[in-house]
Design a protein around this motif. Structure first.
Motif, PDB file in Angstrom:
ATOM      1  N   PRO A  27      29.270  34.211  49.822  1.00 14.74           N
ATOM      2  CA  PRO A  27      30.021  33.733  48.649  1.00 14.74           C
ATOM      3  C   PRO A  27      29.106  32.948  47.708  1.00 14.74           C
ATOM      4  O   PRO A  27      28.285  32.145  48.155  1.00 14.74           O
ATOM      5  CB  PRO A  27      31.100  32.835  49.261  1.00 14.74           C
ATOM      6  N   GLY A  81      38.119  48.330  42.925  1.00 14.93           N
ATOM      7  CA  GLY A  81      39.362  47.946  43.572  1.00 14.93           C
ATOM      8  C   GLY A  81      40.578  48.158  42.696  1.00 14.93           C
ATOM      9  O   GLY A  81      41.711  48.016  43.153  1.00 14.93           O
ATOM     10  N   GLN A  95      33.696  34.232  41.525  1.00 16.55           N
ATOM     11  CA  GLN A  95      34.600  34.430  40.403  1.00 16.55           C
ATOM     12  C   GLN A  95      33.865  34.959  39.178  1.00 16.55           C
ATOM     13  O   GLN A  95      32.634  34.912  39.084  1.00 16.55           O
ATOM     14  CB  GLN A  95      35.321  33.126  40.070  1.00 16.55           C
ATOM     15  N   THR A 109      29.843  37.562  46.559  1.00 17.31           N
ATOM     16  CA  THR A 109      31.169  37.483  45.949  1.00 17.31           C
ATOM     17  C   THR A 109      31.314  36.161  45.217  1.00 17.31           C
ATOM     18  O   THR A 109      30.744  35.140  45.608  1.00 17.31           O
ATOM     19  CB  THR A 109      32.281  37.596  47.010  1.00 17.31           C
ATOM     20  N   SER A 137      30.488  41.481  43.668  1.00 10.50           N
ATOM     21  CA  SER A 137      31.896  41.753  43.385  1.00 10.50           C
ATOM     22  C   SER A 137      32.658  40.441  43.312  1.00 10.50           C
ATOM     23  O   SER A 137      32.308  39.465  43.976  1.00 10.50           O
ATOM     24  CB  SER A 137      32.497  42.639  44.481  1.00 10.50           C
ATOM     25  N   ARG A 138      33.705  40.426  42.504  1.00  7.49           N
ATOM     26  CA  ARG A 138      34.552  39.230  42.456  1.00  7.49           C
ATOM     27  C   ARG A 138      35.337  39.058  43.750  1.00  7.49           C
ATOM     28  O   ARG A 138      35.692  37.941  44.114  1.00  7.49           O
ATOM     29  CB  ARG A 138      35.519  39.313  41.280  1.00  7.49           C
ATOM     30  N   VAL A 139      35.655  40.165  44.402  1.00  9.15           N
ATOM     31  CA  VAL A 139      36.410  40.112  45.657  1.00  9.15           C
ATOM     32  C   VAL A 139      35.634  40.864  46.726  1.00  9.15           C
ATOM     33  O   VAL A 139      34.830  41.746  46.437  1.00  9.15           O
ATOM     34  CB  VAL A 139      37.811  40.731  45.488  1.00  9.15           C
ATOM     35  N   MET A 140      35.895  40.517  47.958  1.00  8.92           N
ATOM     36  CA  MET A 140      35.243  41.175  49.079  1.00  8.92           C
ATOM     37  C   MET A 140      35.754  42.609  49.191  1.00  8.92           C
ATOM     38  O   MET A 140      36.951  42.839  49.352  1.00  8.92           O
ATOM     39  CB  MET A 140      35.538  40.407  50.370  1.00  8.92           C
ATOM     40  N   GLU A 155      34.081  44.993  41.687  1.00  8.30           N
ATOM     41  CA  GLU A 155      35.514  44.724  41.609  1.00  8.30           C
ATOM     42  C   GLU A 155      36.258  45.830  40.869  1.00  8.30           C
ATOM     43  O   GLU A 155      37.448  46.066  41.095  1.00  8.30           O
ATOM     44  CB  GLU A 155      35.794  43.375  40.937  1.00  8.30           C
ATOM     45  N   SER A 178      36.451  46.399  50.807  1.00  7.03           N
ATOM     46  CA  SER A 178      36.757  46.914  52.138  1.00  7.03           C
ATOM     47  C   SER A 178      35.590  47.779  52.594  1.00  7.03           C
ATOM     48  O   SER A 178      35.213  48.743  51.925  1.00  7.03           O
ATOM     49  CB  SER A 178      38.045  47.754  52.103  1.00  7.03           C
TER      50      SER A 178
END
Length: 644
Positions: free
Chosen positions: A235, A181, A41, A39, A217-220, A178, A222
């Motif tokens: 990260p 999401g 930015q 993960t 992915s930019r975000v973790m 990302e 689920s």
């Protein structure tokens, strides 16, 4: 071969990331954890790192990659299965791959038939998609979704059968996750993470081969279906100073102070470093020096740095790459023919291919599959706004060319990006065209419909509040009709639309949203909330004098009363709606109402009146050549069979 006027292209070196590369090598030796999650930015090098992992993968392993920047993958589960099966085919039984292709074709055929049936059903049902094509107070909607899930399961079973013949360890890369999401990608995302990914791992393990996977992915994401001990979150930090200096030194930058300064202002942000590297490589008569760099920033500000980089790209890139970089961001994606059509002044037949290959090598250009490319979204958002505000004629010219290129010669559906360029040219007219396309019942539940929503949510459009309200309203309807398990997301979209319609003082829009919210609440069997929403909508419809909306609310309230077995109230409400439909000569809605009122009469054991209503509905449908004539005829036959 590059022309003499073009700089010699030096492939960018891969530097740093020793910790991540070591982690990947270790992952390949483990049975648990088996999932590495990168993960970080945007623009920090996640996709580049995954490509590096692929080059370091031992040759005795099978590799497959899913790039979710590719719109076709993030909007259609069967496309994902097809892509996986194709990439695995060299390492599996040929017979099983052929069987998979057969199942895939059958699945797509069945889905096409379901879409055709749904488009007919929705004409009879609620205009906000009637709970996913429900014809009998909710049951049929669940049935349609179950059919879709069964088709997906059938094709997935064929993929699993192919995987069981895998004769080597397997590594799966999932990039730009990302996208899964986003609102329109959540259904596919949950299926990928909760079902497909753990399912593939289990089947590969059953073969006795190892299975590893890497997510970027930019975000973790689920990952509730995968045990925590099987996950390895990692990260991705900014590049270290030694890596940045090594990168720049490899490009030929010998000035140590300059290299240090670049690290200080970028803080090791990979995209920014690589773009500055491009500026260094492309320097012409004017050398790139410390004077080109902004003052030291106490805190890294990605947007400010990109603004600086944009200015330097405009100053230092050699034509036509300067112009293609500046204005190419107006395209959501491109291939060579599209680029030539829109920017014809920068291409000739002799140099088109060379220039295209040079352009796509730049680090701010991303490959998204099927020989299509896109400018990095950070650059798009920044530059498109500036062009729109400072160069309106240029904005208009290039969007007009794109629109002309994408306009089909026949009456087939326009490409989804056609609507993006139409909205960019004229928001009111473009949104009207988009609104009509999204409400076309033939597209219900299709990947094309999801693509239409993606273009409307493109950040470069900067829609006004009314257009945002309309967009959120229709997205809520789309989520409601297509993704039954995700009604909470549909309600969130409706609530956003409601707030926006209230801000702009659009009471009719507010009424339509409240009625749609009532439909969702009714589907969830939250009858009190549904009745409250319908009552609020009814009040607003009366205030604005919308008799059709008023009648639709009576019909919706009557359906709730039928569920509550309050048959007399249901009959009163349906009859009130019927009289309004007749008064305003809404024949289509009248036929639809008669279908529902026949259900009330049938529940009251009045078969004769139920038959009368269906016969009248059938007559109207035949006169107007409505697409649900067969459905009404079948219902009439069933009622007549049950008549003593």
């Amino acid at each position: 071969m590059a022309s003499p006027s073009q700089p010699l292209y030096i492939p960018p070196p891969f530097v740093g990331r020793q910790r991540e590369q070591k982690a990947y090598r270790q992952l390949l030796t483990l049975s648990s954890p088996w999932l590495l999650i990168i993960t970080g930015q945007g623009g920090n090098g996640k996709s580049t790192l995954l490509r590096q992992f692929a080059t370091q993968t031992p040759p005795d392993r099978a590799i497959a990659t899913l790039q979710f920047a590719n719109e076709a993958l993030r909007t259609d589960a069967l496309n994902i299965l097809d892509k996986l099966a194709e990439q695995l085919s060299p390492y599996c039984s040929e017979q099983k791959y052929e069987l998979f292709e057969t199942m895939l074709q059958e699945g797509r055929k069945q889905l096409a038939e379901i879409s055709r049936t749904m488009s007919q059903a929705i004409y009879v049902g609620n205009d906000a998609s009637l709970q996913g094509a429900s014809l009998s107070m909710g049951g049929e909607g669940a049935s349609v979704r179950e059919q879709r899930l069964q088709i997906r399961a059938m094709v997935m079973k064929a993929l699993y059968a192919q995987i069981r013949t895998l004769h080597r360890p397997f590594v799966l890369f999932l990039d730009t996750c990302e996208w899964l999401g986003e609102l329109e990608g959540q259904e596919i995302g949950r299926w990928v993470f909760d079902e497909l990914l753990p399912g593939i791992h289990e089947r590969v393990q059953q073969t006795g081969q190892g299975c590893s996977a890497v997510i970027a992915s930019r975000v973790m994401p689920s990952l509730s279906a995968i045990e925590k001990h099987e996950q390895w979150p990692l990260p991705l930090p900014m590049l270290e100073q030694t890596a940045v200096e090594e990168y720049l030194s490899t490009l030929g930058m010998q000035d140590a102070l300059l290299r240090q300064r670049i690290y200080e202002i970028t803080h090791g942000h990979a995209l920014c470093v690589s773009i500055i590297g491009v500026l260094w490589q492309e320097q012409q008569e004017q050398p790139f020096t410390l004077a080109d760099l902004p003052h030291l920033q106490e805190k890294f500000n990605e947007r400010a740095l990109l603004e600086f980089i944009q200015e330097r790209l405009d100053q230092r890139l050699k034509p036509p790459f300067r112009e293609l970089t500046r204005y190419g961001v107006l395209l959501r994606n491109f291939d060579l023919p599209f680029l030539q059509a829109v920017f014809s002044e920068y291409f000739s037949e002799a140099d088109a291919l060379d220039r295209f290959h040079q352009l796509i090598r730049y680090p701010y250009i991303e490959a998204i599959g099927n020989q299509h490319y896109a400018f990095h979204d950070l650059l798009r958002e920044l530059q498109a706004v500036e062009i729109r505000e400072q160069e309106p004629e240029t904005w208009k010219r290039y969007h007009q060319r794109a629109l002309a290129y994408l306009t089909p010669a026949t009456q087939t559906p326009y490409p989804s990006d056609w609507y993006y360029h139409a909205i960019a040219l004229d928001e009111e007219e473009g949104m009207s065209d988009w609104w009509n396309a999204v409400q076309n019942l033939h597209y219900t539940g299709t990947p094309y419909m999801r693509a239409l929503f993606e273009v409307a949510f493109d950040e470069t459009l900067q829609l006004n509040p009314l257009s945002q309200a309309q967009r959120a309203f229709l997205l809520g309807r789309f989520l409601y009709s297509s993704y039954g398990p995700y009604l909470d997301t549909a309600l969130q979209s409706y609530e956003q639309a409601l707030t926006l319609f209230r801000q702009v003082g659009d009471r009719l829009g507010e009424a339509n949203v409240l009625q749609a919210m009532g439909d969702v609440q009714q589907f969830r069997d939250d009858r009190d909330a549904a009745l409250q929403s319908y009552e609020q909508a009814l009040t607003l419809f009366r205030q604005v004098g919308d008799r059709l909306g008023e009648a639709n609310c009576y019909l919706a309230q009557g359906r709730v009363a039928l569920k509550q077995e309050d048959y007399q109230n249901a009959l009163t409400l349906h009859t009130e709606a019927y009289q309004l439909y007749r008064h305003i000569q809404a024949s289509y809605s009248q036929a639809r109402l008669l279908f529902y009122r026949s259900l009330v009469y049938e529940a009251m054991n009045d078969q004769k009146q139920a038959i009368t209503d269906i016969e009248e509905a059938l007559t109207i449908a035949q006169q107007l050549n409505l697409p649900f004539i067969d459905l009404l005829q079948n219902r009439l036959d069933d009622l007549q069979k049950g008549t003593p």
